[in-house]
Design a protein around this motif. Structure first.
Motif, PDB file in Angstrom:
ATOM      1  N   ARG A  57      -6.743 -28.413  23.832  1.00  0.00           N
ATOM      2  CA  ARG A  57      -7.533 -29.380  24.604  1.00  0.00           C
ATOM      3  C   ARG A  57      -7.644 -28.923  26.058  1.00  0.00           C
ATOM      4  NH1 ARG A  57      -4.721 -32.880  21.234  1.00  0.00           N
ATOM      5  NH2 ARG A  57      -3.140 -33.483  22.780  1.00  0.00           N
ATOM      6  N   ARG A  58      -6.539 -28.432  26.601  1.00  0.00           N
ATOM      7  CA  ARG A  58      -6.586 -27.904  27.966  1.00  0.00           C
ATOM      8  C   ARG A  58      -7.521 -26.706  28.058  1.00  0.00           C
ATOM      9  NH1 ARG A  58      -0.978 -29.080  27.657  1.00  0.00           N
ATOM     10  NH2 ARG A  58      -0.496 -26.909  27.141  1.00  0.00           N
ATOM     11  N   TRP A  61     -11.197 -27.778  28.010  1.00  0.00           N
ATOM     12  CA  TRP A  61     -11.663 -28.281  29.299  1.00  0.00           C
ATOM     13  C   TRP A  61     -11.769 -27.156  30.329  1.00  0.00           C
ATOM     14  CZ3 TRP A  61     -14.405 -32.229  30.253  1.00  0.00           C
ATOM     15  CH2 TRP A  61     -14.297 -33.378  29.467  1.00  0.00           C
ATOM     16  N   ARG A  62     -10.861 -26.187  30.285  1.00  0.00           N
ATOM     17  CA  ARG A  62     -10.962 -25.053  31.204  1.00  0.00           C
ATOM     18  C   ARG A  62     -12.280 -24.317  30.994  1.00  0.00           C
ATOM     19  NH1 ARG A  62     -10.858 -19.886  31.602  1.00  0.00           N
ATOM     20  NH2 ARG A  62     -10.641 -19.589  29.339  1.00  0.00           N
ATOM     21  N   VAL A 138     -12.781 -36.472  35.420  1.00  0.00           N
ATOM     22  CA  VAL A 138     -11.945 -35.662  34.531  1.00  0.00           C
ATOM     23  C   VAL A 138     -11.504 -34.391  35.246  1.00  0.00           C
ATOM     24  CG1 VAL A 138     -11.866 -34.436  32.328  1.00  0.00           C
ATOM     25  CG2 VAL A 138     -13.140 -36.587  32.503  1.00  0.00           C
ATOM     26  N   ARG A 139     -12.429 -33.760  35.960  1.00  0.00           N
ATOM     27  CA  ARG A 139     -12.125 -32.512  36.667  1.00  0.00           C
ATOM     28  C   ARG A 139     -11.050 -32.733  37.740  1.00  0.00           C
ATOM     29  NH1 ARG A 139     -14.841 -27.452  37.723  1.00  0.00           N
ATOM     30  NH2 ARG A 139     -13.264 -26.216  38.773  1.00  0.00           N
ATOM     31  N   PHE A 142      -7.713 -33.001  36.015  1.00  0.00           N
ATOM     32  CA  PHE A 142      -7.356 -31.707  35.414  1.00  0.00           C
ATOM     33  C   PHE A 142      -6.894 -30.731  36.493  1.00  0.00           C
ATOM     34  CE2 PHE A 142      -8.349 -27.483  33.706  1.00  0.00           C
ATOM     35  CZ  PHE A 142      -7.738 -27.552  32.460  1.00  0.00           C
ATOM     36  N   GLU A 147      -3.464 -31.119  33.249  1.00  0.00           N
ATOM     37  CA  GLU A 147      -3.478 -31.797  31.954  1.00  0.00           C
ATOM     38  C   GLU A 147      -4.810 -32.516  31.732  1.00  0.00           C
ATOM     39  OE1 GLU A 147      -1.132 -31.570  29.689  1.00  0.00           O
ATOM     40  OE2 GLU A 147       0.156 -30.356  30.996  1.00  0.00           O
ATOM     41  N   CYS A 148      -5.121 -32.756  30.457  1.00  0.00           N
ATOM     42  CA  CYS A 148      -6.332 -33.505  30.114  1.00  0.00           C
ATOM     43  C   CYS A 148      -6.022 -34.994  30.223  1.00  0.00           C
ATOM     44  CB  CYS A 148      -6.778 -33.191  28.687  1.00  0.00           C
ATOM     45  SG  CYS A 148      -6.922 -31.433  28.346  1.00  0.00           S
ATOM     46  N   GLU A 150      -5.990 -38.971  29.575  1.00  0.00           N
ATOM     47  CA  GLU A 150      -6.153 -39.835  28.409  1.00  0.00           C
ATOM     48  C   GLU A 150      -6.957 -41.058  28.813  1.00  0.00           C
ATOM     49  OE1 GLU A 150      -2.234 -40.645  27.022  1.00  0.00           O
ATOM     50  OE2 GLU A 150      -2.015 -38.678  26.075  1.00  0.00           O
ATOM     51  N   LYS A 159     -13.085 -36.272  25.602  1.00  0.00           N
ATOM     52  CA  LYS A 159     -13.749 -35.004  25.260  1.00  0.00           C
ATOM     53  C   LYS A 159     -15.176 -35.012  25.792  1.00  0.00           C
ATOM     54  CE  LYS A 159     -15.381 -32.405  21.220  1.00  0.00           C
ATOM     55  NZ  LYS A 159     -16.801 -32.610  21.573  1.00  0.00           N
TER      56      LYS A 159
END
Length: 246
Positions: A57-58, A61-62, A138-139, A142, A147-148, A150, A159
């Motif tokens: 998941r990380r 997103w990266r 979200v960014r 992160f 971490e992503c 929740e 997502k």
């Protein structure tokens, strides 16, 4: 101007446009599936792997934020603008798209006229409750924590609001696309290799239902043989004169 395409559009009573990555490459967005594209160098992360692994998941997103450095700089091109004008003129009823870049919306096509088969990459959603999140939020989390985040509403995974490999297609959008396809008498497939199913099935459905089929793509496709008109050319320069863009 392609006079045959213009004649077919003029004769149609209800036109549906179907777009793939080829229209967005003219805005500088790479086609990830093409030879040498990102996905030939870096395999996409499967949806089930996204669900089971915090590390993946990380990584998802990266990659998302890295890709967005290119995508967010892109503007609608003449192809997008021509389609938007044809929608505004009442000629094109719906735009069905495989693209996730929001460029049809940015070109002025009303959101209710756009059917996004593979979602939209300009925001995120909770996979459990559907809460929408803007990418900037979200960014920020992160970048600060690594971490992503929740979902603040239910604790579910957040997502990008796109359809990943292994993830089910959106039922509502697939139903809308089928209804639009069956209601048209001219289906114009633009910038798509027509190899990714089930999305690529819509031109076939249109043709079998009696609609005329046009394929505009720089390279040949597997469906060229059933089309009423095939144009292997650049998209923007082909469509702009038809929509009478300056």
């Amino acid at each position: 101007m392609n006079s045959e395409l213009k004649r077919m559009i003029d004769e149609a009573s209800r036109v549906v446009v179907f777009t793939g990555a080829g229209i967005s490459t003219e805005s500088g967005i790479p086609d990830f599936r093409s030879p040498g594209g990102l996905w030939t160098k870096m395999a996409p992360i499967d949806f089930n792997d996204f669900l089971r692994s915090a590390a993946l998941r990380r990584e998802a997103w990266r990659r998302k934020f890295e890709i967005d450095k290119t995508v967010q700089q892109a503007d609608p091109n003449k192809g997008h603008m021509a389609i938007a004008k044809l929608v505004d003129m009442g000629i094109v009823a719906h735009v069905i798209t495989q693209n996730i870049d929001n460029l049809h919306q940015n070109s002025g096509v009303p959101p209710e006229k756009i059917i996004e088969l593979h979602g939209n990459g300009t925001y995120a959603r909770c996979l459990d409750c559907g809460e929408r999140y803007e990418l900037e939020e979200v960014r920020a989390i992160f970048d600060e924590t690594g971490e992503c985040p929740e979902c603040r509403a239910c604790g579910g995974f957040i997502k990008s609001a796109t359809v990943s490999f292994g993830q089910a297609m959106p039922e509502r959008e697939m139903r809308r696309a089928e209804e639009a396809t069956l209601a048209c008498d001219l289906f114009v497939a633009i910038g798509s290799s027509l190899q990714v199913f089930p999305a690529a099935g819509f031109p076939i459905i249109a043709k079998r239902n009696g609609a005329r089929l046009v394929i505009l793509n720089r390279e040949p496709t597997d469906l060229d043989s059933i089309a009423d008109l095939v144009i292997h050319d650049e998209i923007g320069p082909t469509l702009a004169p038809i929509a009478m863009l300056n």
